[in-house]
Scaffold this active site. Structure first.
Site, PDB file in Angstrom:
ATOM      1  N   GLN A   1      14.338  39.824 101.704  1.00 46.62           N
ATOM      2  CA  GLN A   1      15.715  40.112 102.112  1.00 46.62           C
ATOM      3  C   GLN A   1      16.295  38.925 102.899  1.00 46.62           C
ATOM      4  OE1 GLN A   1      17.121  44.085 103.616  1.00 46.62           O
ATOM      5  NE2 GLN A   1      16.958  43.041 105.571  1.00 46.62           N
TER       6      GLN A   1
ATOM      7  N   HIS B   1      13.390  50.840 116.365  1.00 50.17           N
ATOM      8  CA  HIS B   1      12.061  50.653 116.947  1.00 50.17           C
ATOM      9  C   HIS B   1      12.026  49.248 117.554  1.00 50.17           C
ATOM     10  CE1 HIS B   1      11.372  48.257 113.386  1.00 50.17           C
ATOM     11  NE2 HIS B   1      11.563  49.317 112.604  1.00 50.17           N
TER      12      HIS B   1
ATOM     13  N   ARG C   1      10.057  53.737 108.420  1.00 49.76           N
ATOM     14  CA  ARG C   1       9.354  54.603 107.465  1.00 49.76           C
ATOM     15  C   ARG C   1       7.939  54.966 107.943  1.00 49.76           C
ATOM     16  NH1 ARG C   1      12.740  51.524 103.597  1.00 49.76           N
ATOM     17  NH2 ARG C   1      14.020  53.087 102.552  1.00 49.76           N
TER      18      ARG C   1
ATOM     19  N   GLY D   1      14.913  40.481 110.263  1.00 46.28           N
ATOM     20  CA  GLY D   1      13.485  40.407 110.562  1.00 46.28           C
ATOM     21  C   GLY D   1      12.685  39.774 109.435  1.00 46.28           C
ATOM     22  N   GLN D   2      11.673  39.017 109.818  1.00 46.86           N
ATOM     23  CA  GLN D   2      10.740  38.430 108.847  1.00 46.86           C
ATOM     24  C   GLN D   2       9.976  39.516 108.085  1.00 46.86           C
ATOM     25  OE1 GLN D   2      10.226  35.404 107.751  1.00 46.86           O
ATOM     26  NE2 GLN D   2       8.377  35.899 106.567  1.00 46.86           N
TER      27      GLN D   2
ATOM     28  N   MET E   1      19.622  50.076 109.822  1.00 47.51           N
ATOM     29  CA  MET E   1      19.851  51.416 109.268  1.00 47.51           C
ATOM     30  C   MET E   1      19.461  52.479 110.300  1.00 47.51           C
ATOM     31  SD  MET E   1      19.227  51.187 105.201  1.00 47.51           S
ATOM     32  CE  MET E   1      17.438  51.348 105.227  1.00 47.51           C
ATOM     33  N   GLY E   2      19.358  52.084 111.563  1.00 50.95           N
ATOM     34  CA  GLY E   2      19.063  53.045 112.613  1.00 50.95           C
ATOM     35  C   GLY E   2      17.591  53.379 112.688  1.00 50.95           C
TER      36      GLY E   2
ATOM     37  N   ASP F   1      11.080  41.820 106.412  1.00 47.93           N
ATOM     38  CA  ASP F   1      11.707  41.891 105.094  1.00 47.93           C
ATOM     39  C   ASP F   1      11.968  40.461 104.620  1.00 47.93           C
ATOM     40  OD1 ASP F   1      12.391  44.956 104.765  1.00 47.93           O
ATOM     41  OD2 ASP F   1      12.777  44.406 106.838  1.00 47.93           O
TER      42      ASP F   1
ATOM     43  N   HIS G   1      13.601  46.292 115.635  1.00 49.10           N
ATOM     44  CA  HIS G   1      15.054  46.173 115.759  1.00 49.10           C
ATOM     45  C   HIS G   1      15.432  45.650 117.153  1.00 49.10           C
ATOM     46  CE1 HIS G   1      14.745  49.731 112.867  1.00 49.10           C
ATOM     47  NE2 HIS G   1      15.417  48.844 112.158  1.00 49.10           N
TER      48      HIS G   1
HETATM   49  P1  AMP Z   1      16.217  48.353 108.669  1.00 46.63           P
HETATM   50  O1  AMP Z   1      16.804  49.242 109.713  1.00 46.63           O
HETATM   51  O2  AMP Z   1      14.880  48.765 108.205  1.00 46.63           O
HETATM   52  O3  AMP Z   1      17.195  48.061 107.554  1.00 46.63           O
HETATM   53  O4  AMP Z   1      15.982  46.956 109.377  1.00 46.63           O
HETATM   54  C1  AMP Z   1      17.025  46.297 110.060  1.00 46.63           C
HETATM   55  C2  AMP Z   1      16.568  44.915 110.431  1.00 46.63           C
HETATM   56  O5  AMP Z   1      15.411  45.010 111.267  1.00 46.63           O
HETATM   57  C3  AMP Z   1      16.159  44.073 109.214  1.00 46.63           C
HETATM   58  O6  AMP Z   1      16.619  42.751 109.404  1.00 46.63           O
HETATM   59  C4  AMP Z   1      14.666  44.138 109.257  1.00 46.63           C
HETATM   60  O7  AMP Z   1      14.044  42.998 108.674  1.00 46.63           O
HETATM   61  C5  AMP Z   1      14.399  44.177 110.749  1.00 46.63           C
HETATM   62  N1  AMP Z   1      13.085  44.732 111.017  1.00 46.63           N
HETATM   63  C6  AMP Z   1      12.563  45.904 110.550  1.00 46.63           C
HETATM   64  N2  AMP Z   1      11.295  46.058 110.963  1.00 46.63           N
HETATM   65  C7  AMP Z   1      10.996  44.966 111.707  1.00 46.63           C
HETATM   66  C8  AMP Z   1       9.836  44.530 112.410  1.00 46.63           C
HETATM   67  N3  AMP Z   1       8.711  45.248 112.431  1.00 46.63           N
HETATM   68  N4  AMP Z   1       9.884  43.338 113.057  1.00 46.63           N
HETATM   69  C9  AMP Z   1      11.027  42.591 113.037  1.00 46.63           C
HETATM   70  N5  AMP Z   1      12.152  42.950 112.394  1.00 46.63           N
HETATM   71  C10 AMP Z   1      12.136  44.119 111.743  1.00 46.63           C
END
Ligand code: AMP
Length: 284
Positions: free
Chosen positions: A156, A34, A190, A150-151, A30-31, A153, A37
Protein backbone atom coordinates in the site's frame (compact mmCIF):
# COMPACT_ATOMS: atom_id res chain seq x y z
CA UNK A 1 -9.64 17.95 19.55
CA UNK A 2 -12.57 18.69 17.28
CA UNK A 3 -14.58 16.01 15.49
CA UNK A 4 -15.94 16.91 12.03
CA UNK A 5 -18.07 14.82 9.72
CA UNK A 6 -18.41 16.82 6.51
CA UNK A 7 -15.98 18.10 3.90
CA UNK A 8 -17.32 21.64 4.43
CA UNK A 9 -16.72 21.53 8.18
CA UNK A 10 -13.27 20.00 7.74
CA UNK A 11 -12.24 22.75 5.32
CA UNK A 12 -13.67 25.43 7.61
CA UNK A 13 -11.81 23.99 10.60
CA UNK A 14 -8.53 23.97 8.66
CA UNK A 15 -8.94 27.43 7.09
CA UNK A 16 -7.24 29.45 9.88
CA UNK A 17 -4.24 27.09 9.91
CA UNK A 18 -4.00 27.32 6.14
CA UNK A 19 -4.14 31.12 6.21
CA UNK A 20 -1.39 31.13 8.83
CA UNK A 21 0.64 28.79 6.57
CA UNK A 22 0.88 26.16 9.27
CA UNK A 23 1.81 22.65 8.17
CA UNK A 24 -0.90 20.00 8.10
CA UNK A 25 -0.32 16.28 8.62
CA UNK A 26 -2.89 13.62 7.74
CA UNK A 27 -3.15 10.13 9.26
CA UNK A 28 -5.73 8.12 7.31
CA UNK A 29 -7.17 5.12 9.19
CA UNK A 30 -10.14 2.80 9.24
CA UNK A 31 -10.45 3.21 13.01
CA UNK A 32 -10.22 0.52 15.71
CA UNK A 33 -7.05 2.38 16.61
CA UNK A 34 -4.09 0.51 18.10
CA UNK A 35 -0.48 1.43 18.84
CA UNK A 36 0.43 1.14 15.14
CA UNK A 37 -2.02 3.92 14.28
CA UNK A 38 -0.96 5.90 17.35
CA UNK A 39 2.67 5.79 16.25
CA UNK A 40 1.61 7.41 12.96
CA UNK A 41 -0.18 10.14 14.90
CA UNK A 42 2.96 10.64 17.00
CA UNK A 43 5.10 10.99 13.87
CA UNK A 44 2.63 13.51 12.43
CA UNK A 45 2.51 15.38 15.76
CA UNK A 46 6.30 15.65 15.81
CA UNK A 47 6.48 16.94 12.20
CA UNK A 48 3.41 19.11 11.67
CA UNK A 49 1.60 22.07 13.23
CA UNK A 50 -1.85 20.58 12.73
CA UNK A 51 -2.66 16.87 12.82
CA UNK A 52 -5.78 15.49 11.13
CA UNK A 53 -6.78 11.86 11.77
CA UNK A 54 -9.41 10.40 9.48
CA UNK A 55 -11.54 7.40 10.34
CA UNK A 56 -13.38 5.89 7.41
CA UNK A 57 -14.08 2.21 6.86
CA UNK A 58 -13.80 2.47 3.10
CA UNK A 59 -16.29 0.11 1.44
CA UNK A 60 -14.47 0.36 -1.90
CA UNK A 61 -11.42 -1.49 -0.61
CA UNK A 62 -13.37 -4.49 0.69
CA UNK A 63 -14.14 -7.32 -1.72
CA UNK A 64 -17.37 -9.29 -1.75
CA UNK A 65 -17.20 -11.77 1.12
CA UNK A 66 -14.66 -9.65 3.04
CA UNK A 67 -15.25 -8.31 6.55
CA UNK A 68 -16.81 -4.89 5.80
CA UNK A 69 -19.95 -5.41 7.91
CA UNK A 70 -18.09 -6.92 10.86
CA UNK A 71 -15.06 -4.59 10.77
CA UNK A 72 -14.44 -3.37 14.35
CA UNK A 73 -15.81 0.13 15.00
CA UNK A 74 -15.59 2.13 18.24
CA UNK A 75 -15.56 5.84 17.56
CA UNK A 76 -15.70 6.87 21.21
CA UNK A 77 -12.61 4.86 22.09
CA UNK A 78 -10.82 6.03 18.90
CA UNK A 79 -11.62 9.64 19.73
CA UNK A 80 -10.11 9.33 23.21
CA UNK A 81 -6.96 7.68 21.83
CA UNK A 82 -6.45 10.20 19.00
CA UNK A 83 -6.97 13.05 21.44
CA UNK A 84 -4.50 11.60 23.93
CA UNK A 85 -1.86 11.59 21.17
CA UNK A 86 -2.49 15.26 20.49
CA UNK A 87 -4.47 15.08 17.24
CA UNK A 88 -6.21 18.38 16.45
CA UNK A 89 -9.01 17.22 14.18
CA UNK A 90 -10.83 13.93 13.80
CA UNK A 91 -12.53 13.55 10.42
CA UNK A 92 -15.24 10.88 10.55
CA UNK A 93 -17.31 11.14 7.39
CA UNK A 94 -20.33 8.96 6.63
CA UNK A 95 -20.17 6.80 3.50
CA UNK A 96 -22.65 9.15 1.77
CA UNK A 97 -20.38 12.12 2.45
CA UNK A 98 -17.47 10.48 0.66
CA UNK A 99 -19.42 8.57 -1.99
CA UNK A 100 -22.62 10.52 -2.58
CA UNK A 101 -25.19 9.03 -4.92
CA UNK A 102 -23.76 9.18 -8.43
CA UNK A 103 -20.09 9.07 -7.36
CA UNK A 104 -18.45 7.36 -10.32
CA UNK A 105 -14.69 7.95 -10.37
CA UNK A 106 -11.91 5.45 -9.67
CA UNK A 107 -8.21 6.22 -9.37
CA UNK A 108 -5.99 3.26 -10.28
CA UNK A 109 -2.27 2.58 -10.18
CA UNK A 110 -0.91 -0.05 -12.58
CA UNK A 111 1.38 -3.05 -12.14
CA UNK A 112 2.28 -2.48 -8.49
CA UNK A 113 -1.33 -3.26 -7.62
CA UNK A 114 -1.47 -6.55 -9.53
CA UNK A 115 0.89 -8.65 -7.38
CA UNK A 116 0.97 -9.84 -3.74
CA UNK A 117 -2.36 -8.73 -2.17
CA UNK A 118 -3.50 -7.44 -5.57
CA UNK A 119 -3.16 -10.73 -7.46
CA UNK A 120 -6.47 -11.71 -9.08
CA UNK A 121 -6.86 -14.82 -6.92
CA UNK A 122 -6.39 -12.71 -3.75
CA UNK A 123 -7.91 -9.30 -3.03
CA UNK A 124 -7.31 -8.20 -6.62
CA UNK A 125 -6.20 -4.86 -8.03
CA UNK A 126 -9.71 -3.55 -7.22
CA UNK A 127 -8.70 -3.50 -3.55
CA UNK A 128 -5.90 -1.04 -4.32
CA UNK A 129 -8.19 0.95 -6.64
CA UNK A 130 -10.41 1.40 -3.59
CA UNK A 131 -7.40 2.50 -1.55
CA UNK A 132 -6.02 4.93 -4.16
CA UNK A 133 -9.47 6.42 -4.78
CA UNK A 134 -10.11 7.15 -1.08
CA UNK A 135 -6.55 8.34 -0.47
CA UNK A 136 -6.73 10.73 -3.46
CA UNK A 137 -10.06 12.01 -2.18
CA UNK A 138 -8.71 12.49 1.36
CA UNK A 139 -5.64 14.28 -0.03
CA UNK A 140 -7.93 16.65 -1.95
CA UNK A 141 -10.20 17.23 1.04
CA UNK A 142 -7.46 17.81 3.62
CA UNK A 143 -4.64 19.03 1.31
CA UNK A 144 -2.01 17.93 3.82
CA UNK A 145 1.67 18.76 3.54
CA UNK A 146 2.51 15.25 4.77
CA UNK A 147 0.58 12.00 5.12
CA UNK A 148 1.56 9.09 7.35
CA UNK A 149 1.22 5.38 6.51
CA UNK A 150 2.57 2.18 8.07
CA UNK A 151 5.25 -0.16 6.74
CA UNK A 152 2.93 -2.98 7.87
CA UNK A 153 1.08 -2.41 4.60
CA UNK A 154 4.26 -2.26 2.52
CA UNK A 155 2.57 -2.67 -0.85
CA UNK A 156 0.00 0.00 0.00
CA UNK A 157 2.83 2.41 0.86
CA UNK A 158 4.56 1.79 -2.48
CA UNK A 159 1.28 2.20 -4.36
CA UNK A 160 0.57 5.51 -2.62
CA UNK A 161 4.07 6.79 -3.29
CA UNK A 162 3.58 5.90 -6.97
CA UNK A 163 0.17 7.59 -7.05
CA UNK A 164 1.62 10.78 -5.58
CA UNK A 165 4.60 10.76 -7.93
CA UNK A 166 2.66 9.98 -11.12
CA UNK A 167 -0.11 12.52 -10.45
CA UNK A 168 2.18 15.20 -8.94
CA UNK A 169 0.09 15.37 -5.78
CA UNK A 170 1.81 17.91 -3.52
CA UNK A 171 2.09 15.77 -0.38
CA UNK A 172 5.06 14.17 1.36
CA UNK A 173 4.38 10.48 1.99
CA UNK A 174 5.94 9.20 5.21
CA UNK A 175 6.11 5.45 5.81
CA UNK A 176 6.52 4.66 9.53
CA UNK A 177 7.90 1.41 11.01
CA UNK A 178 5.62 -1.52 11.85
CA UNK A 179 4.57 -1.58 15.50
CA UNK A 180 4.45 -5.06 17.04
CA UNK A 181 3.05 -6.73 20.12
CA UNK A 182 5.79 -7.68 22.62
CA UNK A 183 5.91 -11.22 21.18
CA UNK A 184 6.34 -9.96 17.60
CA UNK A 185 2.82 -10.10 16.14
CA UNK A 186 2.27 -7.04 13.94
CA UNK A 187 -0.52 -4.93 15.38
CA UNK A 188 -3.67 -4.98 13.28
CA UNK A 189 -7.30 -4.11 13.83
CA UNK A 190 -8.04 -7.61 12.51
CA UNK A 191 -6.13 -9.25 15.40
CA UNK A 192 -9.36 -8.66 17.34
CA UNK A 193 -10.89 -11.55 15.36
CA UNK A 194 -8.42 -14.10 16.78
CA UNK A 195 -9.28 -16.51 19.59
CA UNK A 196 -6.40 -17.52 21.94
CA UNK A 197 -5.39 -20.52 19.83
CA UNK A 198 -5.45 -18.50 16.61
CA UNK A 199 -3.57 -15.68 18.33
CA UNK A 200 -0.79 -18.15 19.20
CA UNK A 201 -0.66 -19.51 15.64
CA UNK A 202 -0.67 -15.99 14.15
CA UNK A 203 2.76 -15.53 15.67
CA UNK A 204 4.09 -17.78 12.90
CA UNK A 205 3.93 -14.84 10.46
CA UNK A 206 6.49 -12.74 12.33
CA UNK A 207 8.46 -15.90 13.16
CA UNK A 208 8.64 -16.66 9.44
CA UNK A 209 10.05 -13.20 8.77
CA UNK A 210 12.54 -13.63 11.63
CA UNK A 211 13.65 -16.98 10.20
CA UNK A 212 14.21 -15.37 6.79
CA UNK A 213 16.15 -12.54 8.38
CA UNK A 214 18.29 -15.02 10.33
CA UNK A 215 19.22 -16.86 7.12
CA UNK A 216 20.22 -13.60 5.47
CA UNK A 217 22.23 -12.57 8.54
CA UNK A 218 24.03 -15.92 8.26
CA UNK A 219 25.04 -15.06 4.70
CA UNK A 220 22.31 -16.79 2.68
CA UNK A 221 21.27 -14.89 -0.44
CA UNK A 222 19.23 -17.34 -2.49
CA UNK A 223 15.49 -16.67 -2.48
CA UNK A 224 14.69 -20.38 -2.35
CA UNK A 225 16.64 -21.00 0.85
CA UNK A 226 15.36 -17.86 2.59
CA UNK A 227 11.75 -18.67 1.65
CA UNK A 228 12.15 -22.30 2.77
CA UNK A 229 13.31 -21.16 6.22
CA UNK A 230 10.35 -18.80 6.46
CA UNK A 231 7.88 -21.40 5.20
CA UNK A 232 9.02 -23.90 7.85
CA UNK A 233 7.65 -21.56 10.54
CA UNK A 234 4.27 -21.34 8.85
CA UNK A 235 4.18 -25.12 8.41
CA UNK A 236 5.00 -25.64 12.08
CA UNK A 237 1.90 -23.61 13.01
CA UNK A 238 -0.24 -25.38 10.44
CA UNK A 239 -0.68 -22.21 8.41
CA UNK A 240 -0.86 -22.16 4.65
CA UNK A 241 0.52 -18.95 3.19
CA UNK A 242 -1.68 -17.05 0.80
CA UNK A 243 1.64 -15.78 -0.39
CA UNK A 244 5.20 -15.80 0.87
CA UNK A 245 7.41 -13.92 -1.55
CA UNK A 246 10.65 -12.04 -1.97
CA UNK A 247 10.36 -8.92 -4.08
CA UNK A 248 12.22 -5.69 -4.67
CA UNK A 249 11.26 -3.27 -1.90
CA UNK A 250 11.36 -0.51 -4.51
CA UNK A 251 9.21 -1.78 -7.38
CA UNK A 252 7.92 -5.20 -6.23
CA UNK A 253 9.67 -7.01 -9.09
CA UNK A 254 10.44 -10.66 -8.24
CA UNK A 255 13.73 -11.19 -6.42
CA UNK A 256 15.70 -14.37 -7.12
CA UNK A 257 18.33 -13.31 -4.63
CA UNK A 258 18.44 -11.05 -1.61
CA UNK A 259 20.22 -8.02 -3.01
CA UNK A 260 20.11 -4.61 -1.43
CA UNK A 261 16.63 -3.83 -0.27
CA UNK A 262 14.43 -6.88 -0.68
CA UNK A 263 10.93 -7.24 0.72
CA UNK A 264 9.97 -10.50 2.38
CA UNK A 265 6.18 -10.41 2.47
CA UNK A 266 3.66 -12.88 3.84
CA UNK A 267 -0.10 -13.21 3.96
CA UNK A 268 -2.02 -16.00 5.61
CA UNK A 269 -5.49 -16.69 6.85
CA UNK A 270 -5.60 -17.51 10.56
CA UNK A 271 -9.11 -18.56 11.52
CA UNK A 272 -11.40 -15.72 10.46
CA UNK A 273 -8.61 -13.18 10.00
CA UNK A 274 -6.53 -12.53 6.91
CA UNK A 275 -3.20 -11.26 8.23
CA UNK A 276 -0.21 -9.73 6.45
CA UNK A 277 3.29 -8.87 7.56
CA UNK A 278 6.63 -8.04 5.96
CA UNK A 279 10.22 -7.11 6.57
CA UNK A 280 12.91 -5.52 4.47
CA UNK A 281 15.99 -7.70 4.21
CA UNK A 282 19.37 -6.07 3.79
CA UNK A 283 22.19 -8.06 2.23
CA UNK A 284 24.48 -6.88 -0.53
P1 AMP B 1 -5.88 0.67 8.72
O1 AMP B 1 -6.71 1.33 9.77
O2 AMP B 1 -5.67 -0.77 8.94
O3 AMP B 1 -6.34 1.02 7.33
O4 AMP B 1 -4.44 1.31 8.85
C1 AMP B 1 -4.26 2.71 8.81
C2 AMP B 1 -2.79 3.01 8.73
O5 AMP B 1 -2.13 2.45 9.87
C3 AMP B 1 -2.12 2.39 7.49
O6 AMP B 1 -1.19 3.31 6.97
C4 AMP B 1 -1.43 1.19 8.06
O7 AMP B 1 -0.28 0.81 7.31
C5 AMP B 1 -1.03 1.68 9.43
N1 AMP B 1 -0.80 0.56 10.33
C6 AMP B 1 -1.63 -0.50 10.57
N2 AMP B 1 -1.05 -1.37 11.41
C7 AMP B 1 0.17 -0.87 11.71
C8 AMP B 1 1.26 -1.31 12.52
N3 AMP B 1 1.21 -2.46 13.21
N4 AMP B 1 2.37 -0.54 12.58
C9 AMP B 1 2.44 0.63 11.88
N5 AMP B 1 1.45 1.10 11.10
C10 AMP B 1 0.34 0.36 11.02
Amino acid sequence: MKTVRTVTDLRAALAPARRAERSVGLVPTMGALHDGHLSLIRHARADCDVVVVSIFVNPKQFGAGEDLAGYPRDEKRDRALAESEGADLLFVPAVQEIYPTGFDTTVTVGELTEVLCGAPERRGAEHFAGVTTIVTKLFNIVQPHAAYFGQKDAQQGLVIRKLVRDLEIPVRVEICPTVREPDGLAMSSRNAYLDPDERARALALSRALDAGEARVAAGERSAGAVLAAARAELDAAGLEAEYLELRSAEDLSCAERVNGSTLLAVAARVGPARLIDNTILGGT
